[in-house]
Design a protein around this motif. Structure first.
Motif, PDB file in Angstrom:
ATOM      1  N   VAL A  68       0.840  -1.206   0.000  1.00  0.00           N
ATOM      2  CA  VAL A  68       0.000   0.000   0.000  1.00  0.00           C
ATOM      3  C   VAL A  68       0.869   1.248   0.000  1.00  0.00           C
ATOM      4  O   VAL A  68       0.567   2.239  -0.681  1.00  0.00           O
ATOM      5  N   ARG A  77      -7.278   1.212  -6.719  1.00  0.00           N
ATOM      6  CA  ARG A  77      -8.130   0.839  -5.595  1.00  0.00           C
ATOM      7  C   ARG A  77      -7.639  -0.495  -5.039  1.00  0.00           C
ATOM      8  O   ARG A  77      -7.043  -1.300  -5.761  1.00  0.00           O
ATOM      9  N   VAL A  78      -7.875  -0.723  -3.755  1.00  0.00           N
ATOM     10  CA  VAL A  78      -7.258  -1.863  -3.081  1.00  0.00           C
ATOM     11  C   VAL A  78      -8.286  -2.654  -2.284  1.00  0.00           C
ATOM     12  O   VAL A  78      -9.140  -2.080  -1.599  1.00  0.00           O
ATOM     13  N   ASP A  80      -7.643  -5.429   0.571  1.00  0.00           N
ATOM     14  CA  ASP A  80      -6.575  -6.052   1.354  1.00  0.00           C
ATOM     15  C   ASP A  80      -7.139  -7.195   2.177  1.00  0.00           C
ATOM     16  O   ASP A  80      -8.036  -7.004   2.994  1.00  0.00           O
ATOM     17  N   TYR A  85      -5.329  -3.506   8.155  1.00  0.00           N
ATOM     18  CA  TYR A  85      -6.137  -2.282   8.160  1.00  0.00           C
ATOM     19  C   TYR A  85      -7.565  -2.482   8.669  1.00  0.00           C
ATOM     20  O   TYR A  85      -8.400  -1.599   8.518  1.00  0.00           O
ATOM     21  N   TRP A  91     -10.279   3.008   6.186  1.00  0.00           N
ATOM     22  CA  TRP A  91     -10.509   1.874   5.297  1.00  0.00           C
ATOM     23  C   TRP A  91     -11.955   1.401   5.471  1.00  0.00           C
ATOM     24  O   TRP A  91     -12.486   1.385   6.582  1.00  0.00           O
ATOM     25  N   ARG A 111     -10.247   2.046  -0.710  1.00  0.00           N
ATOM     26  CA  ARG A 111      -9.504   1.138   0.166  1.00  0.00           C
ATOM     27  C   ARG A 111     -10.510   0.279   0.938  1.00  0.00           C
ATOM     28  O   ARG A 111     -11.284   0.786   1.756  1.00  0.00           O
ATOM     29  N   THR A 113     -10.896  -3.236   3.307  1.00  0.00           N
ATOM     30  CA  THR A 113     -10.219  -4.261   4.086  1.00  0.00           C
ATOM     31  C   THR A 113     -11.152  -5.449   4.277  1.00  0.00           C
ATOM     32  O   THR A 113     -12.246  -5.307   4.806  1.00  0.00           O
TER      33      THR A 113
END
Length: 309
Positions: A68, A77-78, A80, A85, A91, A111, A113
């Motif tokens: 990250v 965009r993530v 995880d 997080y 997040w 973001r 998680t």
């Protein structure tokens, strides 16, 4: 418009492998992973994550933070899948059925998680009841859960499927220091006022989870019984595609809970068992630790995020 690029970082682990398997035949995305020779190349990994539309991180916590931290492209965009997080306010918690509007938040987030496997069951059971005021803030919540050995990742698979498999324990309770990393996540997202007692275990089966929460009616809000608790859960998940609250009559007919019953799916079954004479209630969640507890949840979140282009 070209298909979005989805980069899986860490596709060789148990979660990453299943995410890849669930996505590999998709034609609406361009799935990308790094070859083995480039996985530890920091420059190549940074190029890959900054060149994708959505990155799915299936890494240990420290490596996820590093990945990250390498993002400089604001359009990336993530999702995880680590625990790095999960209690961070900036997040979005990736449990679409958790609350009204949560799916929309995930769809629009940059973001996300992924929830932990155990917290998926615990939060799924407890948050609606806590929000409705049916479980007092001071109630001493205790949670017991048994997961398949894949919950330990590659180390667990190696122990039970490798050369020493014959000597692997059939059942083992762990987290005896009562400081499991999932406890703060459960406390926060279930809306509890204090840390629950969380006791996890592994069984000699590859995947699947049974999680239970015992309750004493005398310690709950006045007039609350098993039917009240069940009705609250049933209302909350009415219309949910991947979370089902078993009817009370169906739960009464059960004589056991099979942790492997929903393996290979992204579904979760919630049940309420109650004994009127003793005043005891047992809440339960059954789901696949690699499905709704990991890879299935990540793909569900990806589906939501792909709606925003």
């Amino acid at each position: 418009m070209s298909s979005p690029v989805v980069f899986i970082d860490g596709d060789q682990g148990t979660t990453g492998l299943q995410i890849h398997e669930r996505l590999r035949n998709r034609t609406d995305i361009r799935l990308f992973t790094l070859p083995a020779a480039e996985r530890k190349d920091a420059r190549r990994r940074a190029e890959a994550i900054n060149g994708c539309d959505i990155a799915i991180l299936c890494l240990p916590d420290a490596a996820a933070r590093e990945a990250v931290g390498a993002i400089v492209n604001p359009a990336v965009r993530v999702i995880d899948a680590s625990s790095a997080y999960r209690t961070q306010a900036d997040w979005t918690y990736g449990f679409p059925e958790m609350a009204a509007g949560q799916a929309e938040q995930i769809a629009n987030a940059s973001r996300v998680t992924n929830p932990g496997c155990y917290p998926t069951g615990a939060v799924g059971l407890l948050r609606p009841l806590a929000q409705a005021g049916l479980i007092p803030a001071a109630y001493p919540i205790s949670i017991h859960a048994v997961s398949g050995y894949s919950g330990r990742g590659r180390a667990g698979v190696a122990e039970y499927e490798g050369q020493g498999a014959a000597s692997a324990p059939s059942y083992q309770v762990y987290g005896l220091e009562l400081a499991h990393k999932h406890a703060p996540e459960i406390e926060q997202h279930a809306g509890l006022a204090q840390r629950p007692i969380f006791v996890p275990a592994y069984g000699a089966f590859r995947q699947g989870i049974v999680l239970t929460v015992p309750l004493a009616l005398r310690q709950l809000a006045p007039g609350v019984d098993g039917t009240t608790l069940h009705s609250c859960l049933a209302r909350h998940y009415a219309g949910a595609t991947h979370v089902r609250v078993l009817p009370l009559q169906e739960s009464r007919a059960l004589t056991h809970l099979d942790p492997q019953a929903l393996n290979g799916t992204n579904d979760m079954d919630l049940s309420v068992f109650h004994n009127v004479e003793s005043g005891h209630v047992l809440l339960s969640a059954v789901f696949d630790n690699l499905g709704k507890g990991a890879s299935g949840a990540a793909v569900q979140n990806l589906e939501l995020m792909l709606t925003r282009r």
